[in-house]
Each structure stands twice: as structure tokens, then as C-alpha cells.
Design a protein around this motif. Structure first.
Motif, PDB file in Angstrom:
ATOM      1  N   LEU A 158       0.621  -1.133  -0.018  1.00  0.00           N
ATOM      2  CA  LEU A 158      -0.259   0.012  -0.185  1.00  0.00           C
ATOM      3  C   LEU A 158       0.983   1.242   0.062  1.00  0.00           C
ATOM      4  N   GLU A 159       2.103   1.222   0.635  1.00  0.00           N
ATOM      5  CA  GLU A 159       2.907   2.409   0.728  1.00  0.00           C
ATOM      6  C   GLU A 159       3.302   2.456  -0.891  1.00  0.00           C
ATOM      7  N   PHE A 160       3.484   1.387  -1.441  1.00  0.00           N
ATOM      8  CA  PHE A 160       4.414   1.822  -3.004  1.00  0.00           C
ATOM      9  C   PHE A 160       3.197   2.399  -3.762  1.00  0.00           C
ATOM     10  N   GLU A 161       1.789   1.988  -3.312  1.00  0.00           N
ATOM     11  CA  GLU A 161       0.836   2.334  -4.295  1.00  0.00           C
ATOM     12  C   GLU A 161       0.389   3.892  -3.964  1.00  0.00           C
ATOM     13  N   LEU A 162       0.658   4.213  -2.580  1.00  0.00           N
ATOM     14  CA  LEU A 162       0.381   5.721  -2.154  1.00  0.00           C
ATOM     15  C   LEU A 162       1.392   6.672  -2.628  1.00  0.00           C
ATOM     16  N   GLY A 163       2.585   5.760  -2.954  1.00  0.00           N
ATOM     17  CA  GLY A 163       3.596   6.904  -3.704  1.00  0.00           C
ATOM     18  C   GLY A 163       3.441   7.471  -4.942  1.00  0.00           C
ATOM     19  N   THR A 164       2.323   7.184  -5.398  1.00  0.00           N
ATOM     20  CA  THR A 164       2.055   7.622  -6.958  1.00  0.00           C
ATOM     21  C   THR A 164       1.391   9.036  -6.427  1.00  0.00           C
ATOM     22  N   TYR A 165       0.901   9.476  -5.388  1.00  0.00           N
ATOM     23  CA  TYR A 165       0.250  10.417  -4.980  1.00  0.00           C
ATOM     24  C   TYR A 165       1.193  11.727  -4.367  1.00  0.00           C
ATOM     25  N   THR A 166       1.032  12.740  -4.355  1.00  0.00           N
ATOM     26  CA  THR A 166       1.786  13.848  -3.552  1.00  0.00           C
ATOM     27  C   THR A 166       1.191  14.243  -2.416  1.00  0.00           C
ATOM     28  N   VAL A 167       1.274  12.977  -1.764  1.00  0.00           N
ATOM     29  CA  VAL A 167       0.620  13.031  -0.161  1.00  0.00           C
ATOM     30  C   VAL A 167       1.833  12.623   0.743  1.00  0.00           C
ATOM     31  N   LYS A 168       1.855  12.596   2.087  1.00  0.00           N
ATOM     32  CA  LYS A 168       2.619  11.896   3.051  1.00  0.00           C
ATOM     33  C   LYS A 168       1.726  10.686   3.361  1.00  0.00           C
ATOM     34  N   PHE A 169       2.605   9.943   3.821  1.00  0.00           N
ATOM     35  CA  PHE A 169       1.862   8.563   4.207  1.00  0.00           C
ATOM     36  C   PHE A 169       3.134   7.573   5.034  1.00  0.00           C
ATOM     37  N   LYS A 170       2.394   6.738   5.656  1.00  0.00           N
ATOM     38  CA  LYS A 170       3.086   5.745   6.538  1.00  0.00           C
ATOM     39  C   LYS A 170       2.404   4.663   7.045  1.00  0.00           C
ATOM     40  N   GLY A 171       2.619   3.501   6.789  1.00  0.00           N
ATOM     41  CA  GLY A 171       2.127   2.371   7.289  1.00  0.00           C
ATOM     42  C   GLY A 171       2.851   1.822   8.535  1.00  0.00           C
ATOM     43  N   PHE A 172       1.818   1.242   9.543  1.00  0.00           N
ATOM     44  CA  PHE A 172       2.443   0.674  10.576  1.00  0.00           C
ATOM     45  C   PHE A 172       2.125  -0.986  10.823  1.00  0.00           C
ATOM     46  N   GLN A 173       3.036  -1.704  10.908  1.00  0.00           N
ATOM     47  CA  GLN A 173       2.549  -2.950  11.071  1.00  0.00           C
ATOM     48  C   GLN A 173       2.143  -3.238  12.700  1.00  0.00           C
ATOM     49  N   ALA A 174       0.970  -3.627  12.912  1.00  0.00           N
ATOM     50  CA  ALA A 174       0.514  -3.425  14.038  1.00  0.00           C
ATOM     51  C   ALA A 174      -0.955  -4.326  14.279  1.00  0.00           C
ATOM     52  N   ASN A 175      -1.156  -4.880  15.594  1.00  0.00           N
ATOM     53  CA  ASN A 175      -2.198  -5.458  16.014  1.00  0.00           C
ATOM     54  C   ASN A 175      -3.379  -4.563  16.652  1.00  0.00           C
ATOM     55  N   ILE A 176      -4.527  -4.346  16.235  1.00  0.00           N
ATOM     56  CA  ILE A 176      -5.470  -3.491  16.665  1.00  0.00           C
ATOM     57  C   ILE A 176      -5.793  -3.767  18.073  1.00  0.00           C
ATOM     58  N   VAL A 177      -5.750  -5.206  18.394  1.00  0.00           N
ATOM     59  CA  VAL A 177      -6.183  -5.379  19.874  1.00  0.00           C
ATOM     60  C   VAL A 177      -4.817  -5.387  20.939  1.00  0.00           C
ATOM     61  N   ASN A 178      -3.748  -5.090  20.315  1.00  0.00           N
ATOM     62  CA  ASN A 178      -2.453  -4.962  21.372  1.00  0.00           C
ATOM     63  C   ASN A 178      -2.496  -3.366  21.455  1.00  0.00           C
TER      64      ASN A 178
END
Length: 286
Positions: free
Chosen positions: A80-100
């Protein structure tokens, strides 16, 4: 639609894997709007690695939003970060578990250190454990579903909303529920968790309205695409005999998140289900 996609579509129709309605329904203009409705807004999305969450991220980035997201799968985060790289926006993904809660705390601490105030929170993540008979009841399964679908999103929402209040941010909070908050699904843990979210939206909308924070939801029907990105045939669809491509949920999130469209909208659950809930059919997954 280009010629190769049209030929694939005709081939799938002949094989019985697609419906002729697709020829019309999948044709759309290259550009619908270029107003950057979410320009400069900071968005946080849970479960954004695939399907609905991914489409939400891409549709919001297309409207100029900076995208921060979490997903349990690190490879999906990278994709998804790679796909978002086509747009002129800031982005960052976090590998995380919502229940933690520690994972969530660390993400919130990162955003705080970077002086990133979340303007729009999209609680998309959800799981289902199919248990249709009373003899199948398993308390641990119910706890897992409720922790993932309700309690953990509420914990994240509390942190984000508190920061919105502290910074006088008139933000937007959106929950992805389901038509099964109203319709039987033979999966009581899932449907009841979504029903609970429906009332959470109404309660929270009133609670946060005094701070100018809007709280809304979207209740999708069957969201599915095939390997070529086409919707699948679905006999229960009323408007179209198809499943719903996830991009339509992403566009609905843009609608609810943007002040231009939804400045006066709160406590609402928008239903996008191809007419299924109106006639009371049970939405099947096949």
C-alpha cells in the motif's frame, strides 16, 4: 474501458463468471472531480492492507489527504505504501495488531512526536468467526470478535478524539459497520458487534458534537472483486446483480470525511448494499 479489459469481460460473461450489466456499470470517466476535497488532512485508517481499507486509503489520497494506516500484514503495508507513492501526499504504514494496546500507544506516541494531528479517523478493521448454532458457542471467539470490532477501535478512537479536543480540531470519525447490524447473518458474534457499533456511532456523535467532531458510519453489503478487478455475479443484488467494488466504499468515506459534503452530517450510517437490506435478503458471501 480499454479493449483488453472489454475482451476479458466478454470472455467472463461467456464463461458465466460475469454479468452483461458490467459493460455499462464498470465504465466511468477518467476524472470525476479534482477539487482535492481532503487536501492537507491527516487520516488514520485501520486494517488498510486490502479490500475496503486499501480502497479507502487510495480514494482519500486521491483527494489530497496524508495517509497513516495500520495492518497486521507487513507485506500488505509495504504494497500500500508503494501504491500511495503515486500521489503527492505524506504516508506511513504501521505493522500493528489493533487488539494490542501497546501497538496503538506506540503509534499515537509516534504521531505526537512528529506533530501529526489526525483530522480523520476511519475505523475499518473487523473480523468474523462463523458460529451459527448454540452448540458452537465459544466465549473466546466472541471475545476476539468484540475486542477487534468494538473495544480496540473504541480505545483508538478515545485517544484520537481526545487529541482532537485538545487541539480544537473539528475532525471526523468514521466506522465501517455492516448491513448485518440489522440483518441476520448466521454469525451472531459478528452481527451483534456491528449492531453495537451502530449505536456507538449515535451516542458518540452526540457526545462529540459540542467539540465540532462528526461521527458517522458506513454499512456495506457484499464487497468483492475478482482477480481482474471486476465485481462478481451476485443473485441477491437488487440494483445490479453484482457484488460491490470496494472503491465505492472509499468514495463514500471521502463524502463523509469532507466538510464540503458533510459539514452538517453526524450520527448517520450510510448504507451501500445494492438494495439488499431494503428487501430483507440475507447477504451471502458467495
Amino acid at each position: 474501458m480499454n479493449i483488453l479489459r472489454r475482451l476479458k469481460l466478454v470472455f467472463n460473461i461467456l464463461k458465466g463468471k460475469a454479468d452483461p450489466v458490467f459493460i455499462i456499470s464498470t465504465t466511468e470517466p477518467e476524472l470525476v472531480m479534482d477539487n482535492q476535497l481532503l487536501y492537507g488532512k491527516n487520516v488514520f485508517i485501520t486494517g488498510a492492507g486490502q479490500n475496503i481499507g486499501r480502497s479507502i486509503a487510495l480514494e482519500m489520497a486521491r483527494q489530497g489527504a496524508n495517509i497513516y494506516f495500520l495492518d497486521l500484514d507487513p507485506e500488505k503495508c509495504k504494497k500500500l505504501e508503494f501504491e500511495l507513492g503515486t500521489y503527492t501526499v505524506k504516508f506511513k504504514g504501521f505493522q500493528a495488531n489493533i487488539v494490542n494496546q501497546q501497538d496503538i500507544d506506540q503509534i499515537i506516541e509516534y504521531l505526537s512526536r512528529e506533530n501529526i494531528t489526525i483530522d480523520i479517523l476511519v475505523n475499518n478493521i473487523g473480523i468474523a468467526v462463523r458460529k451459527s448454532q448454540i452448540n458452537d458457542f465459544c466465549l473466546s471467539d466472541w471475545k476476539m470478535v468484540y475486542d477487534t470490532n468494538i473495544f480496540s477501535p473504541l480505545y483508538l478512537t478515545q485517544l484520537v478524539a481526545s487529541n482532537m479536543i485538545r487541539t480544537s480540531t473539528k475532525g471526523s470519525i468514521i466506522f465501517i459497520t455492516s448491513i448485518h447490524q440489522w440483518l441476520i447473518h448466521n454469525d451472531p458474534s459478528y452481527s451483534s458487534s456491528k449492531a453495537a457499533l451502530g449505536m456507538v456511532i449515535k451516542e458518540m456523535a452526540i457526545d462529540l458534537s459540542k467539540f465540532g467532531i462528526r461521527v458517522n458510519g458506513i454499512a456495506p453489503g457484499l464487497i468483492k472483486e475478482d482477480e481482474q478487478g471486476y465485481p462478481r455475479y451476485w443473485q441477491y443484488g437488487q440494483l445490479q446483480k453484482t457484488s460491490i467494488p470496494p472503491k465505492y466504499i472509499g468514495r463514500a468515506v471521502v463524502y463523509l470525511a469532507s466538510d464540503y459534503f458533510s459539514h452538517f452530517t453526524t450520527g448517520t450510517v450510510l448504507t451501500i448494499d445494492n438494495g439488499v437490506a431494503s428487501l430483507g435478503y440475507r447477504a451471502k458471501s458467495s
